[in-house]
Design an enzyme around this catalytic site. Structure first.
Site, mmCIF file in Angstrom:
data_model
loop_
_atom_site.group_PDB
_atom_site.id
_atom_site.type_symbol
_atom_site.label_atom_id
_atom_site.label_comp_id
_atom_site.label_asym_id
_atom_site.label_seq_id
_atom_site.Cartn_x
_atom_site.Cartn_y
_atom_site.Cartn_z
ATOM 1 N N GLY A 406 34.331 41.313 47.826
ATOM 2 C CA GLY A 406 33.251 41.080 46.880
ATOM 3 C C GLY A 406 33.813 40.782 45.495
ATOM 4 O O GLY A 406 34.906 40.215 45.342
ATOM 5 N N SER A 407 33.086 41.201 44.474
ATOM 6 C CA SER A 407 33.464 40.854 43.096
ATOM 7 C C SER A 407 34.732 41.538 42.611
ATOM 8 O O SER A 407 35.248 41.199 41.537
ATOM 9 C CB SER A 407 32.311 41.181 42.144
ATOM 10 O OG SER A 407 31.220 40.325 42.396
ATOM 11 N N THR A 408 35.263 42.509 43.379
ATOM 12 C CA THR A 408 36.544 43.109 42.974
ATOM 13 C C THR A 408 37.674 42.082 43.075
ATOM 14 O O THR A 408 38.772 42.312 42.564
ATOM 15 C CB THR A 408 36.892 44.335 43.843
ATOM 16 O OG1 THR A 408 37.046 43.934 45.208
ATOM 17 C CG2 THR A 408 35.804 45.402 43.743
ATOM 18 N N LYS A 410 37.546 39.159 41.636
ATOM 19 C CA LYS A 410 37.489 38.264 40.473
ATOM 20 C C LYS A 410 38.696 38.363 39.537
ATOM 21 O O LYS A 410 39.191 37.329 39.070
ATOM 22 C CB LYS A 410 36.172 38.496 39.724
ATOM 23 C CG LYS A 410 34.966 37.993 40.523
ATOM 24 C CD LYS A 410 33.636 38.396 39.914
ATOM 25 C CE LYS A 410 32.477 37.858 40.756
ATOM 26 N NZ LYS A 410 31.158 38.328 40.298
#
Length: 666
Positions: A406-408, A410
């Site tokens: 997921g957004s980890t 980025k």
């Protein structure tokens, strides 16, 4: 002077003769006896004995007793030093003494001794013959009529497993076997005991009907922890029931470290084929550290061979010392492991903590779990089936599995894009609306973000707002080849160099970005990118360790070394760290803004889709560290968290951990 004589498989030619037509020389008779011994022909050995020797025992008695003994002690490689002519001592015309030396291998190691054979010239049906005045000391030293040959196992201990602080993860202990004395329990007692043990009377009957059972023998039925005093007391209140102690493996941290430690169990037929140095009934590591470090932990039992004298003290004639297994000390902090596990409260998920400067892995958590002590004491088939069929899958080792980050993802995407000089972190991107697509070739597919921006989006503001569109753009601008190469430099799509077998992280199912949509989705941690929590926590170490990721370590005595380097510059890392602190101060992880700490990190909600364009189950993630004291990076994932706020649940549980950990380490 003795002549060394290695016994051959067939009798050698005997050349020492007493004279033409006379009896064979006594040396030849002794040599013939030795050859028969080597061949295991005990009936023929008996033919070389004097009449007095034979009168003390029949051929059948001799063969049965002494052949069994030699078989039991596993006699092998028999060598005998026979006398030369000058060694022969003559008492009289009909009695001589021949010294000889014996060497052999046995189950307990080498045995060597000297013996003097008394040979007597006797009249037989074949004429005069030299015969041996035999006694048991011809076979083993200090062995006399009436003595017993004993083989005693000398138990060694399996090596133990300790955490970095010396806390016990897997140690040797004792448990209590509840059972019955055969012949001492009646039918009503069996019914009562079965009820106490959660078993059936039929099971007790089966155990009592085994071929080895005799009246008075202890027959074990169930092994329980010695701390289970209530059950032990109830069981032993039944007439005929009793207990016995049993050596078992003990796991003090129980379920909190079960998937890490694994457990030992009795070796099965398949394992016996695959592993040397084991026998039926031996214990072997079945999972986790117990299996991983089996070679170091494995003990080797010793054995001693001794003569139990009819009169006098026992005499040891061979001894193979037991060899204890080696202890193993791992990098894990058992108290951190336990506290992290407790935060899940039975919720499905996994967490890992890694020291960024050394790569030492401090925690490997999988929830829900099971009690490894149950398995070490012998889990019933019924209980194992219940665990296997549990929809929460407590037997599944989640920390070894790979998940969508997921957004980890980025901060990692940003690092790759900056190194490729495709992203200027301070230059704002003008992004309008909540949805975006590269062009009409994407059809109905669009990247969606949570909130609109009122100003051009920079890297720091994109991290704080968790702007999917910003990172999708960054991935596309970096390009498929450079993003793939950059992610590989962070360890994605490569072998993860960790002692504990974890699934390798991937950039995509095929290893390539086969479409712009897949490339864009990967930029914000969706698509097909997968990683373990250990790798993810390890990768964040680059921002705290001058752009280097350390090799992940599990054994405490392993030296730290760099795995990947020059992933980000000092300035780039500073920008990312400011953004990660902003996530906690004013972004999606404000619940982790704990007084006295400067928790920084990135949240993530990973949607598990059957295919693009559909909705699916959501996992919540939070990767974090304390900027004031970055002793570890913690990656915390909660499965199926959509109804619990997605990443919010991971943040809340992580925050609770930090508060308790801070209090514990004041």
């Amino acid at each position: 002077m003795m002549k060394r004589f290695a016994i051959l498989l067939t009798m050698g030619t005997i050349t020492l003769l007493g004279g033409c037509g006379g009896p064979d020389a006594p040396e030849a008779e002794l040599e013939a006896y030795i050859n028969e011994w080597k061949e295991g022909n005990y009936s023929s050995m008996y033919t070389h004995f004097t009449s007095e020797t034979k009168s003390a025992m029949t051929e059948e008695q001799f063969v049965k007793q002494y052949k069994n003994i030699m078989t039991d002690i596993e006699m092998d490689k028999l060598e005998v030093g026979l006398p030369s002519e000058e060694d022969v001592k003559e008492d009289n015309e009909k009695t001589v003494r021949l010294p000889f030396e014996v060497e052999m291998e046995t189950i307990a190691g080498p045995v060597s001794f000297q013996k003097e054979a008394v040979m007597k010239l006797e009249e037989t049906e074949e004429g005069e013959e030299w015969l041996i005045d035999w006694d048991p000391s011809f076979l083993l030293p200090n062995y006399a009529e009436g003595d017993k040959v004993r083989i005693q196992a000398l138990e060694a201990e399996r090596g133990q497993i300790f955490d970095r602080n010396g806390s016990s993860l897997a140690v040797n202990g004792t448990a209590v076997q509840i059972g019955v004395n055969a012949g001492a329990i009646d039918e009503a007692g069996k019914e009562a005991l079965a009820k106490v043990l959660g078993s059936k009377k039929g099971f007790i009957d089966e155990q009592l009907s085994q071929s080895w059972v005799q009246d008075g023998y202890f027959v074990p039925l169930k092994t329980v922890a010695s701390s289970n005093e209530a059950l032990i007391q109830k069981a032993t209140a039944v007439t005929g029931a009793t207990t016995s102690s049993k050596a078992v493996r003990v796991y003090p941290y129980g379920a909190s470290a079960a998937h890490l430690t694994g457990y030992t169990g009795e070796i099965n037929a398949e394992e016996l084929k695959e592993n040397e140095g084991y026998a039926q009934g031996d214990q072997i590591g079945k999972r986790g550290l117990e299996q991983l470090f089996e070679e170091q932990l494995k003990e080797t039992d010793g054995v001693q061979l001794f003569i139990e004298k009819e009169k006098g003290e026992p005499v040891v004639i061979a001894k193979k010392e037991p060899q204890n297994g080696q202890d193993v000390k791992v990098t894990i902090n058992a108290e951190m492991q336990k506290l992290l596990f407790e935060q899940y409260g039975g919720t499905a998920g996994t967490a890992s903590a890694v020291e960024p400067k050394t790569g030492e892995v401090l925690a490997l958590v999988s929830s829900p779990s099971f009690d490894p002590n149950e398995f070490a004491m012998g889990v019933s088939g019924e209980r194992y089936t219940a665990l296997q069929d549990n929809p929460k899958q407590p037997l599944l080792n989640r920390f070894a599995a790979a998940y969508s980050p997921g957004s980890t993802m980025k901060p990692i995407t940003a690092s790759v894009a900056m190194k490729a000089k495709k992203l200027n972190p301070s230059e704002g991107k003008t992004i309008t609306g909540l949805q975006w697509q590269k062009d009409s070739s994407w059809g109905n597919y669009r990247v969606t973000r949570v909130s609109e921006s009122s100003a051009p989006v920079t890297l720091k503001s994109a991290l704080v707002a968790s702007d999917n569109i910003y990172f999708a753009m960054a991935a596309l601008e970096t390009g498929a080849d450079q993003l793939k190469t950059g992610l590989q430099s962070f360890g994605f799509g490569t072998d993860y160099p960790f002692a504990y077998p974890l699934r390798d992280s991937q950039v995509s199912n095929s290893g390539e970005f086969e479409s712009d949509i897949l490339l864009a989705d990967t930029g914000y941690g969706q698509g097909e990118v997968l990683t373990t929590m250990t790798h993810l926590a390890n990768a964040y170490g680059a921002f705290l360790n001058s752009g280097s990721i350390m090799n992940p370590l599990l054994k405490l005595d392993d030296e730290p070394s760099v795995w990947q380097k020059e992933l980000v510059t000092t300035d780039q890392a500073a920008i990312i760290k400011e953004g990660l602190r902003g996530v906690v101060e004013r972004g999606t992880a404000q619940a982790a803004n704990i007084e006295g700490m400067a928790v920084s990190g990135k949240t993530g909600t990973a949607e598990i889709k059957a295919e693009q364009g559909t909705t699916g189950k959501e996992n919540g993630l939070f990767v974090s560290y304390d900027m004031n004291n970055p002793a570890f990076v913690l990656a915390f994932l909660v499965e199926d968290a959509a109804n619990e706020g997605g990443s919010k649940l991971a943040v809340d549980k992580t925050s609770a951990f930090y508060v308790k950990w801070k209090l514990r380490n004041k």
